[in-house]
Motif scaffolding. Structure first.
Motif, PDB file in Angstrom:
ATOM      1  N   GLY A 103       0.803  -1.212   0.000  1.00  0.00           N
ATOM      2  CA  GLY A 103       0.000   0.000   0.000  1.00  0.00           C
ATOM      3  C   GLY A 103       0.832   1.256   0.000  1.00  0.00           C
ATOM      4  N   SER A 104       0.878   1.951   1.120  1.00  0.00           N
ATOM      5  CA  SER A 104       1.433   3.294   1.164  1.00  0.00           C
ATOM      6  C   SER A 104       2.950   3.302   0.964  1.00  0.00           C
ATOM      7  CB  SER A 104       1.102   3.959   2.495  1.00  0.00           C
ATOM      8  OG  SER A 104       1.857   3.381   3.546  1.00  0.00           O
ATOM      9  N   ALA A 105       3.440   4.457   0.508  1.00  0.00           N
ATOM     10  CA  ALA A 105       4.889   4.638   0.365  1.00  0.00           C
ATOM     11  C   ALA A 105       5.581   4.547   1.713  1.00  0.00           C
ATOM     12  CB  ALA A 105       5.171   5.973  -0.304  1.00  0.00           C
ATOM     13  N   ALA A 106       4.919   5.008   2.766  1.00  0.00           N
ATOM     14  CA  ALA A 106       5.518   4.928   4.101  1.00  0.00           C
ATOM     15  C   ALA A 106       5.729   3.476   4.518  1.00  0.00           C
ATOM     16  CB  ALA A 106       4.645   5.655   5.115  1.00  0.00           C
ATOM     17  N   ARG A 107       4.768   2.612   4.228  1.00  0.00           N
ATOM     18  CA  ARG A 107       4.926   1.197   4.567  1.00  0.00           C
ATOM     19  C   ARG A 107       5.988   0.538   3.698  1.00  0.00           C
ATOM     20  NH1 ARG A 107      -0.083  -2.492   4.993  1.00  0.00           N
ATOM     21  NH2 ARG A 107       1.518  -3.742   5.999  1.00  0.00           N
TER      22      ARG A 107
ATOM     23  N   MET B 270       6.980   6.498  -8.142  1.00  0.00           N
ATOM     24  CA  MET B 270       6.522   5.930  -6.874  1.00  0.00           C
ATOM     25  C   MET B 270       7.699   5.636  -5.958  1.00  0.00           C
ATOM     26  SD  MET B 270       4.543   2.306  -6.219  1.00  0.00           S
ATOM     27  CE  MET B 270       6.095   1.390  -6.380  1.00  0.00           C
ATOM     28  N   GLY B 271       8.804   5.140  -6.527  1.00  0.00           N
ATOM     29  CA  GLY B 271       9.998   4.873  -5.735  1.00  0.00           C
ATOM     30  C   GLY B 271      10.605   6.137  -5.153  1.00  0.00           C
ATOM     31  N   GLY B 272      10.424   7.282  -5.843  1.00  0.00           N
ATOM     32  CA  GLY B 272      10.848   8.547  -5.277  1.00  0.00           C
ATOM     33  C   GLY B 272      10.051   8.887  -4.036  1.00  0.00           C
ATOM     34  N   ASP B 273       8.753   8.632  -4.067  1.00  0.00           N
ATOM     35  CA  ASP B 273       7.903   8.784  -2.887  1.00  0.00           C
ATOM     36  C   ASP B 273       8.423   7.894  -1.755  1.00  0.00           C
ATOM     37  OD1 ASP B 273       5.780   9.285  -1.156  1.00  0.00           O
ATOM     38  OD2 ASP B 273       4.241   8.424  -2.455  1.00  0.00           O
ATOM     39  N   VAL B 274       8.795   6.671  -2.083  1.00  0.00           N
ATOM     40  CA  VAL B 274       9.285   5.729  -1.073  1.00  0.00           C
ATOM     41  C   VAL B 274      10.583   6.232  -0.436  1.00  0.00           C
ATOM     42  CG1 VAL B 274      10.153   3.386  -0.677  1.00  0.00           C
ATOM     43  CG2 VAL B 274       8.147   3.746  -2.137  1.00  0.00           C
ATOM     44  N   VAL B 275      11.548   6.682  -1.241  1.00  0.00           N
ATOM     45  CA  VAL B 275      12.826   7.081  -0.652  1.00  0.00           C
ATOM     46  C   VAL B 275      12.702   8.381   0.130  1.00  0.00           C
ATOM     47  CG1 VAL B 275      14.161   5.808  -2.375  1.00  0.00           C
ATOM     48  CG2 VAL B 275      13.738   8.258  -2.711  1.00  0.00           C
ATOM     49  N   LEU B 276      11.781   9.261  -0.253  1.00  0.00           N
ATOM     50  CA  LEU B 276      11.542  10.452   0.557  1.00  0.00           C
ATOM     51  C   LEU B 276      10.985  10.062   1.925  1.00  0.00           C
ATOM     52  CD1 LEU B 276      10.070  12.890  -2.134  1.00  0.00           C
ATOM     53  CD2 LEU B 276      12.344  12.987  -1.097  1.00  0.00           C
ATOM     54  N   ASN B 277      10.062   9.108   1.946  1.00  0.00           N
ATOM     55  CA  ASN B 277       9.559   8.595   3.221  1.00  0.00           C
ATOM     56  C   ASN B 277      10.658   7.903   4.015  1.00  0.00           C
ATOM     57  OD1 ASN B 277       6.366   8.620   3.778  1.00  0.00           O
ATOM     58  ND2 ASN B 277       6.713   8.623   1.562  1.00  0.00           N
ATOM     59  N   LEU B 278      11.529   7.206   3.311  1.00  0.00           N
ATOM     60  CA  LEU B 278      12.645   6.544   3.979  1.00  0.00           C
ATOM     61  C   LEU B 278      13.521   7.576   4.698  1.00  0.00           C
ATOM     62  CD1 LEU B 278      14.102   3.711   4.245  1.00  0.00           C
ATOM     63  CD2 LEU B 278      15.529   4.473   2.340  1.00  0.00           C
ATOM     64  N   GLY B 279      13.837   8.664   4.021  1.00  0.00           N
ATOM     65  CA  GLY B 279      14.659   9.695   4.627  1.00  0.00           C
ATOM     66  C   GLY B 279      13.984  10.383   5.799  1.00  0.00           C
ATOM     67  N   LEU B 280      12.660  10.534   5.724  1.00  0.00           N
ATOM     68  CA  LEU B 280      11.925  11.201   6.792  1.00  0.00           C
ATOM     69  C   LEU B 280      11.693  10.290   7.997  1.00  0.00           C
ATOM     70  CD1 LEU B 280       9.314  13.082   4.583  1.00  0.00           C
ATOM     71  CD2 LEU B 280      11.029  14.178   6.045  1.00  0.00           C
ATOM     72  N   ASP B 281      11.358   9.028   7.740  1.00  0.00           N
ATOM     73  CA  ASP B 281      10.949   8.122   8.828  1.00  0.00           C
ATOM     74  C   ASP B 281      12.059   7.206   9.323  1.00  0.00           C
ATOM     75  OD1 ASP B 281       8.442   9.231   8.586  1.00  0.00           O
ATOM     76  OD2 ASP B 281       7.639   7.594   7.351  1.00  0.00           O
ATOM     77  N   HIS B 282      13.091   6.998   8.501  1.00  0.00           N
ATOM     78  CA  HIS B 282      14.186   6.087   8.873  1.00  0.00           C
ATOM     79  C   HIS B 282      15.530   6.748   8.564  1.00  0.00           C
ATOM     80  CE1 HIS B 282      11.116   2.894   9.173  1.00  0.00           C
ATOM     81  NE2 HIS B 282      10.618   3.418   8.061  1.00  0.00           N
ATOM     82  N   PRO B 283      15.779   7.935   9.096  1.00  0.00           N
ATOM     83  CA  PRO B 283      17.002   8.668   8.722  1.00  0.00           C
ATOM     84  C   PRO B 283      18.285   7.955   9.101  1.00  0.00           C
ATOM     85  CG  PRO B 283      15.929   9.698  10.608  1.00  0.00           C
ATOM     86  CD  PRO B 283      14.963   8.665  10.083  1.00  0.00           C
ATOM     87  N   GLU B 284      18.205   7.041  10.070  1.00  0.00           N
ATOM     88  CA  GLU B 284      19.406   6.306  10.459  1.00  0.00           C
ATOM     89  C   GLU B 284      19.914   5.385   9.349  1.00  0.00           C
ATOM     90  OE1 GLU B 284      15.961   3.652  11.138  1.00  0.00           O
ATOM     91  OE2 GLU B 284      16.363   5.774  11.546  1.00  0.00           O
TER      92      GLU B 284
END
Length: 306
Positions: free
Chosen positions: A88-92, A116-130
């Motif tokens: 589902g969501s890019a965040a997931r 869509m993968g750009g949406d995913v990596v932006l969420n990755l940077g925001l939610d999993h910055p480590e």
């Protein structure tokens, strides 16, 4: 859970096929290169529709793996991970990518995503910055408040609410014309390698080929607004970022990338002329010319932590 990935004949030059277990099941990856102490590893995230790691990154895995390690993931519901249900969501999806980084790479990465993968990596940077040393977003989704006009948005939302027993057969009918839709995505179809076109068509026409992207759209399109709009959060990114966008993109407005880059301190922006949506394939040389110096800058930073 161990499953057999849906594999096709296309493996990009220099890549090998691998699988890794995640909380959702076994995910397919393409791997190339070897770890290098002074060069950040890369994780590549494909777009939607019939896209997959072997399609979006066909021309890039070999040159990018010269001197550094490269991993390209097939997200659940796509490519070699098509037997898994779409999350589902890019965040997931970003959560699954973070699992892959932890289990397969074991070090922070530069994450590169298209559409869509750009949406995913932006969420990755925001939610999993480590997990992330830098972000590269190619014509990214996730930066739009509403899909075109209010009427078009409402109709699109209504269509995503149709049940699977109706939506999936309709998608299979629509995918008979995927070659025409592919030509509409790009500025010059002749620059796309024919083997990439054939793989995109094959994956789009697979009986499960629509599920992953359908789940993403269902999670992203709300009744009156986009649920995945990161505009209000994008300025929270505190890592190097590069936006690369074709100026003739018919699917994602290049101004979305302009606004996002302006909101992130120090972000870089490249608007590529005479280029459509699939910019990393259409403008391969120009993309590499922008990407490699960006990666060199990340390599030169302190690798002690994000």
């Amino acid at each position: 859970m161990t499953r057999t990935p849906v594999m096709g004949p296309l493996i990009p030059p220099g890549a090998e096929s691998r699988c890794i277990d995640t909380s959702l099941g076994r995910v397919h990856l393409l791997h190339a290169g070897t770890p290098h102490a002074e060069r950040v590893p890369l994780v590549l995230v494909h777009g939607g529709g019939g896209d997959a790691a072997s399609v979006s990154w066909y021309r890039l895995i070999e040159p990018l793996s010269r001197g550094r390690e490269v991993w390209a993931i097939d997200l659940p519901g796509f490519g070699g991970s098509m037997d898994l249900d779409g999350v589902g969501s890019a965040a997931r999806m970003a959560g699954i990518v973070s699992e892959v980084i932890d289990r397969a790479v074991g070090a922070p990465v530069a994450a590169i995503g298209v559409s869509m993968g750009g949406d995913v990596v932006l969420n990755l940077g925001l939610d999993h910055p480590e997990c992330v040393r830098g972000i590269v977003a190619i014509a990214p989704g996730g930066l739009l408040s509403r899909f075109r006009s209010p009427v078009v948005h409402a109709l699109t939302w209504w269509a995503t609410r149709w049940p699977d027993w109706l939506m999936l057969p309709l998608s299979r009918v629509a995918n008979r014309f995927v070659r025409s839709s592919l030509r509409a995505m790009v500025r010059d179809p002749e620059v796309i390698p024919p083997e990439v076109v054939e793989e995109f068509v094959r994956l789009s026409r697979h009986p499960r080929g629509a599920i992953g992207y359908l789940r993403y759209n269902q999670a992203s399109i709300g009744r009156g607004r986009m649920l995945n709009d990161l505009t209000g959060r994008i300025g929270e990114l505190r890592m190097p970022a590069l936006f690369f966008h074709g100026m003739e993109d018919p699917l994602v407005n290049p101004q979305d990338s302009v606004r996002a880059a302006a909101a992130i301190p120090g972000a870089k922006l490249v608007l590529q002329p005479d280029c459509g949506h699939w910019a990393q394939l259409e403008a391969h040389d120009a993309f590499l010319a922008a990407l490699l110096p960006f990666l060199d800058e990340i390599d030169g930073q302190d690798r002690g932590g994000p």
